[in-house]
Design a protein around this motif. Structure first.
Motif, PDB file in Angstrom:
ATOM      1  N   UNK A 184     -72.792  20.617  64.378  1.00  0.00           N
ATOM      2  CA  UNK A 184     -72.001  21.343  63.695  1.00  0.00           C
ATOM      3  C   UNK A 184     -71.019  22.301  64.469  1.00  0.00           C
ATOM      4  N   UNK A 185     -69.744  22.297  63.953  1.00  0.00           N
ATOM      5  CA  UNK A 185     -68.593  22.965  64.518  1.00  0.00           C
ATOM      6  C   UNK A 185     -67.763  22.098  65.569  1.00  0.00           C
ATOM      7  N   UNK A 186     -68.131  21.107  65.828  1.00  0.00           N
ATOM      8  CA  UNK A 186     -67.255  20.076  66.682  1.00  0.00           C
ATOM      9  C   UNK A 186     -66.443  19.562  65.774  1.00  0.00           C
ATOM     10  N   UNK A 187     -65.335  19.175  66.707  1.00  0.00           N
ATOM     11  CA  UNK A 187     -64.251  18.375  66.080  1.00  0.00           C
ATOM     12  C   UNK A 187     -64.372  17.065  65.633  1.00  0.00           C
ATOM     13  N   UNK A 188     -63.581  16.522  64.764  1.00  0.00           N
ATOM     14  CA  UNK A 188     -63.564  15.137  63.914  1.00  0.00           C
ATOM     15  C   UNK A 188     -63.092  14.277  65.275  1.00  0.00           C
ATOM     16  N   UNK A 189     -63.698  13.085  65.331  1.00  0.00           N
ATOM     17  CA  UNK A 189     -63.047  12.137  65.972  1.00  0.00           C
ATOM     18  C   UNK A 189     -61.664  11.622  65.522  1.00  0.00           C
ATOM     19  N   UNK A 190     -61.125  11.297  66.292  1.00  0.00           N
ATOM     20  CA  UNK A 190     -59.529  10.538  66.128  1.00  0.00           C
ATOM     21  C   UNK A 190     -58.483  11.391  65.566  1.00  0.00           C
ATOM     22  N   UNK A 220     -36.999   6.911  69.514  1.00  0.00           N
ATOM     23  CA  UNK A 220     -38.006   7.298  68.656  1.00  0.00           C
ATOM     24  C   UNK A 220     -38.857   7.650  69.543  1.00  0.00           C
ATOM     25  N   UNK A 221     -39.331   8.885  69.554  1.00  0.00           N
ATOM     26  CA  UNK A 221     -40.591   9.405  70.579  1.00  0.00           C
ATOM     27  C   UNK A 221     -41.712  10.197  69.634  1.00  0.00           C
ATOM     28  N   UNK A 222     -43.042   9.945  70.351  1.00  0.00           N
ATOM     29  CA  UNK A 222     -44.112  10.645  69.713  1.00  0.00           C
ATOM     30  C   UNK A 222     -44.980  11.124  70.725  1.00  0.00           C
ATOM     31  N   UNK A 223     -45.865  12.025  70.449  1.00  0.00           N
ATOM     32  CA  UNK A 223     -46.863  12.861  71.182  1.00  0.00           C
ATOM     33  C   UNK A 223     -48.035  13.302  70.424  1.00  0.00           C
ATOM     34  N   UNK A 224     -49.032  13.142  71.359  1.00  0.00           N
ATOM     35  CA  UNK A 224     -50.375  13.600  70.613  1.00  0.00           C
ATOM     36  C   UNK A 224     -51.256  14.044  71.710  1.00  0.00           C
ATOM     37  N   UNK A 225     -51.767  15.343  71.280  1.00  0.00           N
ATOM     38  CA  UNK A 225     -52.744  15.969  72.368  1.00  0.00           C
ATOM     39  C   UNK A 225     -54.239  15.180  72.469  1.00  0.00           C
ATOM     40  N   UNK A 226     -54.859  15.719  73.182  1.00  0.00           N
ATOM     41  CA  UNK A 226     -56.384  15.153  73.485  1.00  0.00           C
ATOM     42  C   UNK A 226     -57.080  14.937  72.290  1.00  0.00           C
ATOM     43  N   UNK A 227     -57.872  14.045  72.143  1.00  0.00           N
ATOM     44  CA  UNK A 227     -58.935  13.830  71.035  1.00  0.00           C
ATOM     45  C   UNK A 227     -60.119  13.255  71.369  1.00  0.00           C
ATOM     46  N   UNK A 228     -61.172  13.428  70.626  1.00  0.00           N
ATOM     47  CA  UNK A 228     -62.347  12.516  70.580  1.00  0.00           C
ATOM     48  C   UNK A 228     -62.377  11.355  70.028  1.00  0.00           C
ATOM     49  N   UNK A 229     -62.965  10.270  70.686  1.00  0.00           N
ATOM     50  CA  UNK A 229     -63.081   8.994  70.119  1.00  0.00           C
ATOM     51  C   UNK A 229     -64.408   8.764  69.619  1.00  0.00           C
ATOM     52  N   UNK A 230     -65.322   9.568  69.672  1.00  0.00           N
ATOM     53  CA  UNK A 230     -66.813   9.386  69.214  1.00  0.00           C
ATOM     54  C   UNK A 230     -67.220  10.567  68.155  1.00  0.00           C
ATOM     55  N   UNK A 231     -68.068  10.200  67.242  1.00  0.00           N
ATOM     56  CA  UNK A 231     -68.677  11.446  66.531  1.00  0.00           C
ATOM     57  C   UNK A 231     -69.188  12.445  67.094  1.00  0.00           C
ATOM     58  N   UNK A 232     -69.878  12.328  68.259  1.00  0.00           N
ATOM     59  CA  UNK A 232     -70.337  13.412  68.878  1.00  0.00           C
ATOM     60  C   UNK A 232     -69.570  13.555  70.133  1.00  0.00           C
ATOM     61  N   UNK A 233     -68.951  14.818  70.441  1.00  0.00           N
ATOM     62  CA  UNK A 233     -68.309  14.798  71.853  1.00  0.00           C
ATOM     63  C   UNK A 233     -68.913  14.504  72.857  1.00  0.00           C
ATOM     64  N   UNK A 235     -68.578  13.320  77.348  1.00  0.00           N
ATOM     65  CA  UNK A 235     -67.708  13.356  78.619  1.00  0.00           C
ATOM     66  C   UNK A 235     -67.084  12.242  78.621  1.00  0.00           C
ATOM     67  N   UNK A 236     -67.466  11.018  78.167  1.00  0.00           N
ATOM     68  CA  UNK A 236     -66.905   9.755  78.492  1.00  0.00           C
ATOM     69  C   UNK A 236     -66.017   9.183  77.361  1.00  0.00           C
ATOM     70  N   UNK A 237     -66.036   9.882  76.301  1.00  0.00           N
ATOM     71  CA  UNK A 237     -65.036   9.291  75.098  1.00  0.00           C
ATOM     72  C   UNK A 237     -63.934   9.920  74.698  1.00  0.00           C
ATOM     73  N   UNK A 238     -63.547  11.004  75.314  1.00  0.00           N
ATOM     74  CA  UNK A 238     -62.325  11.884  75.231  1.00  0.00           C
ATOM     75  C   UNK A 238     -61.375  11.040  75.677  1.00  0.00           C
ATOM     76  N   UNK A 239     -60.267  11.231  74.897  1.00  0.00           N
ATOM     77  CA  UNK A 239     -58.842  10.519  75.287  1.00  0.00           C
ATOM     78  C   UNK A 239     -57.649  11.390  75.310  1.00  0.00           C
ATOM     79  N   UNK A 240     -57.102  11.586  76.752  1.00  0.00           N
ATOM     80  CA  UNK A 240     -56.014  12.396  77.123  1.00  0.00           C
ATOM     81  C   UNK A 240     -54.878  12.124  76.272  1.00  0.00           C
ATOM     82  N   UNK A 241     -54.206  13.295  75.845  1.00  0.00           N
ATOM     83  CA  UNK A 241     -53.060  13.204  75.281  1.00  0.00           C
ATOM     84  C   UNK A 241     -51.808  12.410  75.939  1.00  0.00           C
ATOM     85  N   UNK A 242     -51.063  11.849  75.193  1.00  0.00           N
ATOM     86  CA  UNK A 242     -49.866  10.842  75.538  1.00  0.00           C
ATOM     87  C   UNK A 242     -48.633  10.796  75.007  1.00  0.00           C
TER      88      UNK A 242
END
Length: 303
Positions: A184-190, A220-233, A235-242
């Motif tokens: 509860x309180x964690x951010x959604x994945x993706x 055409x350019x795009x940017x997105x900040x970091x996001x989680x790739x797993x339902x639960x946060x 240390x191994x499934x966070x994706x850096x922004x690009x």
């Protein structure tokens, strides 16, 4: 499994505040139908199926939005702004049940999810030959309540805790893993907190092979900040922004041919689109890398 069926119930009409400016308010009520778990039910302490988990309640969505849509300077400038707030109750998600040392996943109602934020889009045409645009969004998306979520990989892999046992600290070899986790309180994945897209195009009149048209150069350019790739946060499934950049150069004839060369991911950015836990494994994480620098030629014709 649950079927998807979303039905808007009410939309509030927009109103004209002044010439070229429209204000609007929207409310939508949607739903996702309930379902039945067909892939096996979780087990209780006596190794019997938990029949209450056989069905999944419908997911209900309430969406609110306020915004402005504007055009001015003879439609050479477009500026739109919107604020949104979406709440999902009885959110359908995969949860876990620990029994006999196995974390069994099944579909259930996880609680409540909330997404809110601001977004804008803009387009400018200072001359007949040059145009550019910029869009952006800030999104705060999180689980309001999700008390029995699958745990991240650093809390998995050990002996599943039973009543009265205290789970081990993350990374403890041969330790005790929790049956599930309260996220509860964690951010959604993706979902990135910040996302932007931007671009421009310039063209010049030209004649090619007897066809009158335009030579154009676009970006055409795009940017997105970091996001989680797993339902639960984790240390191994966070994706850096690009950030990604794409270019195109071509010739287009009016109501006829369009020939252009394109270059995507021009600066050969290395990034992951997703990092996922391998099903049935407690340690393997599979990554899907984004496309490297690619180029090509496109030829099309309008009839």
């Amino acid at each position: 499994m649950a079927g998807v069926c979303r039905k808007p119930v009410l939309f509030l009409p927009s109103c004209r505040a002044r010439s070229g400016i429209h204000a609007y308010a929207t409310y939508a009520r949607s739903y996702k139908s309930g379902g039945i778990n067909l892939s096996g039910l979780p087990l209780d302490a006596s190794n019997n199926p938990i029949l209450s988990a056989a069905t999944v309640k419908p997911e209900k969505v309430n969406h609110f939005e306020l915004g402005l849509k504007t055009q001015f300077l003879d439609r050479r400038v477009t500026l739109n702004l919107a604020g949104f707030w979406t709440e999902i109750s009885d959110y359908q998600a995969t949860v876990t049940n620990g029994q006999l040392g196995v974390l069994r996943g099944y579909l259930a109602n996880a609680g409540k999810v909330r997404t809110r934020g601001l977004e804008f889009d803009s387009a400018f045409r200072p001359t007949d030959r040059f145009s550019f645009y910029a869009n952006g969004a800030y999104t705060d998306a999180k689980y309001v309540k999700f008390v029995d979520a699958p745990c991240p990989p650093e809390l998995s892999g050990g002996t599943t805790a039973t009543a009265g046992q205290t789970p081990s600290a993350p990374g403890t070899a041969g330790g005790i893993s929790p049956q599930n986790c309260d996220i509860s309180g964690q951010r959604l994945p993706g979902v990135s907190k910040w996302a932007f897209s931007y671009g421009a195009e310039y063209d010049l009149p030209a004649t090619l092979a007897g066809l009158d048209g335009q030579v154009y150069l676009g970006y055409d350019g795009s940017y997105r900040s970091t996001f989680s790739s797993n339902p639960s946060l984790s240390a191994y499934t966070g994706i850096d922004g690009y950030a990604l950049s794409n270019f195109r150069l071509g010739f287009k004839a009016k109501d006829s041919w369009n020939v252009f060369g394109w270059l995507r991911n021009a600066f050969d950015e290395n990034y992951y689109e997703v990092l996922a836990l391998q099903s049935g494994s407690t340690g393997l994480i599979v990554g899907q890398p984004g496309d490297p620098r690619t180029y090509g030629l496109t030829v099309s014709r309008s009839f």
